[in-house]
Design an enzyme around this catalytic site. Sequence first.
Site, PDB file in Angstrom:
ATOM      1  N   THR A   8       0.827  -1.188   0.000  1.00  0.00           N
ATOM      2  CA  THR A   8       0.000   0.000   0.000  1.00  0.00           C
ATOM      3  C   THR A   8       0.868   1.247   0.000  1.00  0.00           C
ATOM      4  O   THR A   8       2.002   1.199   0.434  1.00  0.00           O
ATOM      5  CB  THR A   8      -0.848  -0.034   1.286  1.00  0.00           C
TER       6      THR A   8
ATOM      7  N   GLY B 155       0.236  -0.075   5.632  1.00  0.00           N
ATOM      8  CA  GLY B 155       0.618  -0.999   6.710  1.00  0.00           C
ATOM      9  C   GLY B 155      -0.508  -1.858   7.245  1.00  0.00           C
ATOM     10  O   GLY B 155      -0.505  -2.208   8.427  1.00  0.00           O
ATOM     11  N   GLY B 156      -1.484  -2.194   6.404  1.00  0.00           N
ATOM     12  CA  GLY B 156      -2.571  -3.078   6.856  1.00  0.00           C
ATOM     13  C   GLY B 156      -3.280  -2.479   8.067  1.00  0.00           C
ATOM     14  O   GLY B 156      -3.475  -1.269   8.142  1.00  0.00           O
TER      15      GLY B 156
ATOM     16  N   ASN C 233      -2.707  -4.636  -1.882  1.00  0.00           N
ATOM     17  CA  ASN C 233      -2.680  -5.496  -0.699  1.00  0.00           C
ATOM     18  C   ASN C 233      -1.261  -5.976  -0.425  1.00  0.00           C
ATOM     19  O   ASN C 233      -0.439  -5.200   0.010  1.00  0.00           O
ATOM     20  CB  ASN C 233      -3.687  -6.638  -0.786  1.00  0.00           C
TER      21      ASN C 233
ATOM     22  N   ASP D 284      -8.747  -9.606   2.152  1.00  0.00           N
ATOM     23  CA  ASP D 284      -9.270  -8.669   3.163  1.00  0.00           C
ATOM     24  C   ASP D 284     -10.684  -9.052   3.603  1.00  0.00           C
ATOM     25  O   ASP D 284     -11.226  -8.489   4.550  1.00  0.00           O
ATOM     26  CB  ASP D 284      -9.254  -7.227   2.626  1.00  0.00           C
TER      27      ASP D 284
HETATM   28  O1  DON Z   1      -7.134  -2.337   2.653  1.00  0.00           O
HETATM   29  C1  DON Z   1      -6.426  -2.820   3.531  1.00  0.00           C
HETATM   30  O2  DON Z   1      -6.649  -2.699   4.706  1.00  0.00           O
HETATM   31  C2  DON Z   1      -5.190  -3.609   3.114  1.00  0.00           C
HETATM   32  N1  DON Z   1      -5.401  -4.184   1.821  1.00  0.00           N
HETATM   33  C3  DON Z   1      -3.988  -2.719   3.153  1.00  0.00           C
HETATM   34  C4  DON Z   1      -2.723  -3.476   2.878  1.00  0.00           C
HETATM   35  C5  DON Z   1      -1.502  -2.770   3.288  1.00  0.00           C
HETATM   36  O3  DON Z   1      -1.527  -1.669   3.795  1.00  0.00           O
HETATM   37  C6  DON Z   1      -0.226  -3.497   3.064  1.00  0.00           C
HETATM   38  N2  DON Z   1       0.886  -2.692   3.349  1.00  0.00           N
HETATM   39  N3  DON Z   1       1.755  -2.196   3.654  1.00  0.00           N
END
Ligand code: DON
Length: 513
Positions: free
Chosen positions: A323, A416-417, A343, A365
């Site tokens: 991301t 960062g998820g 993702n 997700d």
């Molecule tokens: O939308 C979300 O919550 C995840 N797909 C985000 C993934 C993410 O930030 C990975 N990264 N560093």
Amino acid sequence: MDAAVGTAFMLSVTRPHYAALGGGGFMIFCPQTSPEEKKKPCTALDFRETAPKAAHPNLYISEGKANTKLAQNGALASATPGIPAGLLEALARHGSLSRQKVLSKPIQIALQGFPFTSHEEVAAYSRWSAMNPEAKKQFGCKNNLPCPPGTIIKQRDLAQVLKYIARDGRRGFYEGEVARKIIRGLRDDHGILTLEDLREYKPQWRDPIITNFQGQELILMPPPSSGGIILTQLLKFASFAEDEGNFKLGFGSVPSLHAIIHGMSLAFADRAHFLGDPDFIKTDWKRLLEESYLKKRWKNFDSKKAKLPEKAGELEVNEPQHTTHLSVIDRHGNAVSMTLTVNNNYGSGFIPPGTGVVMNDEMDDFSAQPGTPNQFGLTGDQANAIESKKRPLSSMTPVILRDQNGEVRVVIGAAGGPRIVTSVFLSLVNRLSFRMSLQDALAAPRIHHQWVPQQVNLERFGFPYETRESLTQLGYTIHEVTSLAKVHALEKLQDGRVTGAADPRGEGASVAE
Ligand code: DON
């Protein structure tokens, strides 16, 4: 908006491991104020990926067990991409330049090539075994291994896709030759996305969540992002904690960390139970933001010991890593806060042959099965179960803060998820409650708790031994991690100058032009 959309398209060329055309995102836009109309309304654009029409709750379940690898790697992991449609929609509504102009530089760089970075190399190694031959051909060099940093990566197929988009708009991607190549490629690898899925994809304008913290107005993303709801809850819990005196010893003090961790676990318990695509669930999520509800949730906080919530709050309902973030402000005060994702690193690792488009693995997700964690350890319930055409719940949290006069003050967001929302929250608390500079607020060590698994993630070199000991004595399980999320922000100072802050954990930078 021109700058934001241009940057996003450029990132799809130069940072395909996190911002490829095959991904999705969210954006908050706040227009400049004018003497006649202060506080013009801000808008939120949801260009999140959508599950294929043929998707169903048991898509990844075989013999009663979820195989989440199928939601993470290869053609079955991809939902319908939203980035091209979202960027074009934003440009058409709020931009001033033509598509051709905005896309000219990204097309040029796709053809001429860009130098591969060490981040991209490391990301490619982390996903190499999951990549299809087309992706390995695109990012591989000697001995069929990821290219070393500095290699010039040319992307002719991607340049052609961008040219079609420049000429035909969304049809250039979602219909015609590009769409056919995407679908053929996915289908050959057992994917279920169809031409109809692509043709029918639509970004959605949504009403942003508006909340207040330390005298500032925050404009936040509503579901299918969980970010706006969690951040509002966290800020409210932080206010309760501050009122009770838990912040008086300042940043990094055990009482403040304890209160912050407790708030995080409460908010993530609600996320797991209640949240999902608002067009599919019947829960009135606005009730999760009511002061009385949050006070009731906070009541169990015990300053002497850790007491994690057993479950989400009680609400009467009608029915049961990759991301990136970019923050832009122009000289007039128009602001865009945009988070983009595929993702995982390089999404699903799949490039449909002949397109150069890295496809997302956003299907992960969703909650593949109640209680089964996804790649970020998140679990979910019915609200976020897989359904045809549904958008998976996200943690992405683009935010804009305005002052009492409606002037944009801070534009912030992260990658960062699930750590996105907690890291944006900590950065805001550092800036507004602990009065750090913006850069210090982003650089300060971070913690993260997401209820399940029941552990405090804590940046390894951030906190002294005594702090970790005290948290352990309160009853927390400490889990050391190298780093948590990457936040990018900018702030308009009182004298009108703008300062940018890029997270030292990442490779971002701030630029003024
Ligand atoms: O939308 C979300 O919550 C995840 N797909 C985000 C993934 C993410 O930030 C990975 N990264 N560093």
